[in-house]
Design a protein around this motif. Structure first.
Motif, mmCIF file in Angstrom:
data_model
loop_
_atom_site.group_PDB
_atom_site.id
_atom_site.type_symbol
_atom_site.label_atom_id
_atom_site.label_comp_id
_atom_site.label_asym_id
_atom_site.label_seq_id
_atom_site.Cartn_x
_atom_site.Cartn_y
_atom_site.Cartn_z
ATOM 1 N N LEU A 68 0.823 -1.213 0.000
ATOM 2 C CA LEU A 68 0.000 0.000 0.000
ATOM 3 C C LEU A 68 0.856 1.262 0.000
ATOM 4 C CD1 LEU A 68 -2.811 -0.954 2.517
ATOM 5 C CD2 LEU A 68 -3.184 0.013 0.247
ATOM 6 N N ARG A 69 1.833 1.305 0.902
ATOM 7 C CA ARG A 69 2.655 2.497 1.088
ATOM 8 C C ARG A 69 3.534 2.793 -0.122
ATOM 9 N NH1 ARG A 69 7.482 2.149 3.298
ATOM 10 N NH2 ARG A 69 6.915 0.291 4.456
ATOM 11 N N LYS A 72 1.079 1.573 -3.739
ATOM 12 C CA LYS A 72 -0.336 1.976 -3.752
ATOM 13 C C LYS A 72 -1.244 0.838 -4.234
ATOM 14 C CE LYS A 72 0.938 6.239 -2.797
ATOM 15 N NZ LYS A 72 2.001 6.158 -1.816
ATOM 16 N N ASP A 74 -3.612 -2.220 -3.047
ATOM 17 C CA ASP A 74 -4.368 -2.645 -1.867
ATOM 18 C C ASP A 74 -4.753 -4.119 -1.978
ATOM 19 O OD1 ASP A 74 -5.748 -2.721 0.498
ATOM 20 O OD2 ASP A 74 -7.442 -1.525 -0.192
#
Length: 161
Positions: A68-69, A72, A74
């Motif tokens: 995610l970080r 990006k 999910d």
């Protein structure tokens, strides 16, 4: 098929505290991960004379957070591959594995943990060598290469199904 004697290969493997707690035997796989990575380096990265590779073993949640970080994305994944620095003859990279995915995939595909971990190391190294698995034909070629290296390691008795 291993890396050329003149090639310098700096290898490290670490695990998060959660992995150390949940999978206390994780260290037994370090030699296998080194062997699998070295095999691909020797065959698919012939111009590399110096490589620094770090493998970091995380939990599903830790790798999801990184996915995610950084990217990006999910969703859960079994591996993330990052080239840190590279030139014509040198490469520094990091592979991040989810040990939870390794366990699940091994059960799902009816293979050993050793086999699945070796496959991930091979998969990550193939990405570093320029192989991609986004398009169907490219994915097919990458899977073929994975099977080739896994069979070689099985013949060398580094892994068993």
């Amino acid at each position: 098929m291993a890396a050329r004697p003149s090639a310098k290969f700096d290898f490290t493997c670490t695990a998060s505290e959660a992995v150390k707690k949940n999978y206390p035997g994780w260290k037994e796989f370090i030699p296998l991960l080194r062997i699998a990575s070295t095999e691909v380096m020797g065959s698919e990265l012939p111009d590399i004379t110096r490589m620094k590779l770090g493998i970091v073993i995380l939990t599903d949640d830790e790798l999801l957070e990184m996915n995610l970080r950084v990217l990006k994305h999910d969703f859960y994944t079994d591996i993330l591959t990052f080239e840190i620095e590279g030139s014509e003859n040198e490469l520094e990279a990091e592979l991040y594995f989810s040990f939870d995915r390794v366990v699940e995939n091994a059960l799902r595909f009816k293979v050993s943990l050793r086999n699945e971990l070796a496959r991930l190391a091979i998969h990550g190294m193939l990405h570093l060598a320029g192989f991609d698995d986004k398009e169907p034909e490219a994915k097919k070629l990458m899977r073929k290469k994975e099977r080739f290296f896994l069979e070689h390691l099985q013949n060398e008795r580094s892994i068993e199904y």
